[in-house]
Scaffold this motif. Structure first.
Motif, mmCIF file in Angstrom:
data_model
loop_
_atom_site.group_PDB
_atom_site.id
_atom_site.type_symbol
_atom_site.label_atom_id
_atom_site.label_comp_id
_atom_site.label_asym_id
_atom_site.label_seq_id
_atom_site.Cartn_x
_atom_site.Cartn_y
_atom_site.Cartn_z
ATOM 1 N N GLY A 17 44.101 33.139 23.923
ATOM 2 C CA GLY A 17 44.863 34.266 24.467
ATOM 3 C C GLY A 17 44.064 35.555 24.428
ATOM 4 N N SER A 18 43.396 35.813 23.303
ATOM 5 C CA SER A 18 42.572 37.019 23.209
ATOM 6 C C SER A 18 41.360 36.929 24.130
ATOM 7 N N LEU A 19 40.823 35.720 24.300
ATOM 8 C CA LEU A 19 39.710 35.554 25.229
ATOM 9 C C LEU A 19 40.162 35.868 26.656
ATOM 10 N N MET A 20 41.364 35.446 27.010
ATOM 11 C CA MET A 20 41.898 35.767 28.344
ATOM 12 C C MET A 20 42.049 37.286 28.508
ATOM 13 N N MET A 21 42.506 37.943 27.459
ATOM 14 C CA MET A 21 42.625 39.409 27.513
ATOM 15 C C MET A 21 41.251 40.049 27.722
ATOM 16 N N LEU A 22 40.264 39.548 26.998
ATOM 17 C CA LEU A 22 38.914 40.084 27.102
ATOM 18 C C LEU A 22 38.312 39.810 28.476
ATOM 19 N N LEU A 23 38.522 38.596 28.991
ATOM 20 C CA LEU A 23 38.034 38.279 30.334
ATOM 21 C C LEU A 23 38.714 39.150 31.386
ATOM 22 N N GLY A 24 39.993 39.428 31.191
ATOM 23 C CA GLY A 24 40.695 40.327 32.100
ATOM 24 C C GLY A 24 40.104 41.729 32.080
ATOM 25 N N ALA A 25 39.807 42.216 30.875
ATOM 26 C CA ALA A 25 39.206 43.551 30.755
ATOM 27 C C ALA A 25 37.842 43.582 31.427
ATOM 28 N N TRP A 26 37.046 42.546 31.206
ATOM 29 C CA TRP A 26 35.734 42.488 31.865
ATOM 30 C C TRP A 26 35.882 42.363 33.376
ATOM 31 N N GLY A 27 36.890 41.642 33.826
ATOM 32 C CA GLY A 27 37.133 41.535 35.259
ATOM 33 C C GLY A 27 37.465 42.892 35.871
ATOM 34 N N PHE A 28 38.329 43.644 35.203
ATOM 35 C CA PHE A 28 38.646 44.987 35.708
ATOM 36 C C PHE A 28 37.396 45.857 35.727
ATOM 37 N N GLU A 29 36.541 45.694 34.712
ATOM 38 C CA GLU A 29 35.346 46.528 34.633
ATOM 39 C C GLU A 29 34.290 46.134 35.671
ATOM 40 N N TYR A 30 33.947 44.848 35.721
ATOM 41 C CA TYR A 30 32.818 44.426 36.548
ATOM 42 C C TYR A 30 33.194 44.042 37.970
ATOM 43 N N ILE A 31 34.400 43.560 38.190
ATOM 44 C CA ILE A 31 34.820 43.195 39.537
ATOM 45 C C ILE A 31 35.603 44.343 40.174
ATOM 46 N N GLY A 32 36.563 44.893 39.418
ATOM 47 C CA GLY A 32 37.376 45.976 39.954
ATOM 48 C C GLY A 32 36.736 47.347 39.862
ATOM 49 N N ARG A 33 35.645 47.448 39.122
ATOM 50 C CA ARG A 33 34.902 48.711 38.959
ATOM 51 C C ARG A 33 35.724 49.804 38.262
ATOM 52 N N TYR A 34 36.602 49.398 37.330
ATOM 53 C CA TYR A 34 37.323 50.362 36.512
ATOM 54 C C TYR A 34 36.553 50.533 35.215
ATOM 55 N N ALA A 35 35.900 51.658 35.075
ATOM 56 C CA ALA A 35 35.085 51.898 33.883
ATOM 57 C C ALA A 35 35.992 52.135 32.671
ATOM 58 N N PRO A 36 35.710 51.483 31.558
ATOM 59 C CA PRO A 36 36.544 51.662 30.358
ATOM 60 C C PRO A 36 36.166 52.931 29.598
ATOM 61 N N CYS A 37 37.141 53.452 28.869
ATOM 62 C CA CYS A 37 36.890 54.606 28.010
ATOM 63 C C CYS A 37 36.516 54.096 26.612
ATOM 64 N N ALA A 38 36.250 55.016 25.718
ATOM 65 C CA ALA A 38 35.850 54.640 24.356
ATOM 66 C C ALA A 38 36.946 53.863 23.637
ATOM 67 N N LEU A 39 38.202 54.232 23.831
ATOM 68 C CA LEU A 39 39.293 53.518 23.170
ATOM 69 C C LEU A 39 39.479 52.118 23.751
#
Length: 169
Positions: A17-39
């Motif tokens: 489940g946490s891996l899916m969350m992490l993959l989702g975050a990476w997907g938003f970052e690298y595919i969707g181009r949503y840059a993450p903040c420090a938090l």
């Protein structure tokens, strides 16, 4: 449905489940181009801890089935980490919704010292200036941090419920 898996496999399911969350975050970052903040980065580390603990305890429970009596306790530790994730992500979501102030280093009200090279790189678009108090993406009015909080709370609840069932057996 929660009884479909043996108690000793639940740490692996929480890691998944946490891996899916992490993959989702990476997907938003690298595919969707949503840059993450420090938090956002800090929230990823919390899920990495769940993955590490879930894999370690799950592997130990597979290799040494006689350790099955410790499975509920592994789930309770995982639940504690997920509750921390819920609190941290909820705090971040509250910053995004202007319910409270965030750290001065990553909010629009904060002051950060940068050198001229960093300033020019940001102006040229090479370094995205991502603020922690601005939601990069929302769905139904809930930001990614808000969904992280909700999903982390749900996963913690499942871990506690399954762990309590394991103690009763």
């Amino acid at each position: 449905m929660l009884n479909q898996f043996p108690l000793t496999r639940w740490p692996l399911l929480m890691a998944a489940g946490s891996l899916m969350m992490l993959l989702g975050a990476w997907g938003f970052e690298y595919i969707g181009r949503y840059a993450p903040c420090a938090l956002c980065y800090d929230q990823r580390y919390i899920h990495m801890a769940v993955i590490a603990l879930g894999l370690a305890s799950g592997a130990a429970l597979i290799v040494r089935p006689n350790l099955g009596r410790f499975a509920p306790w592994a789930l309770f530790v995982i639940a504690a980490i997920l509750l921390y994730s819920f609190g941290f992500a909820g705090w971040h979501a509250g910053i995004e919704y202007d319910w409270w102030d965030g750290p001065a280093t990553c909010t629009t009200a904060g002051t950060v010292s940068v050198n001229t090279a960093d300033l020019f790189a940001a102006l040229d678009g090479e370094i995205p200036a991502v603020m922690c108090d601005e939601a990069a993406w929302t769905l139904l009015g809930i930001s990614m941090a808000g969904y992280n909080a909700l999903i982390s709370l749900g996963m913690a609840g499942v871990s506690i419920f399954v762990g309590l069932q394991g103690l009763r057996k």
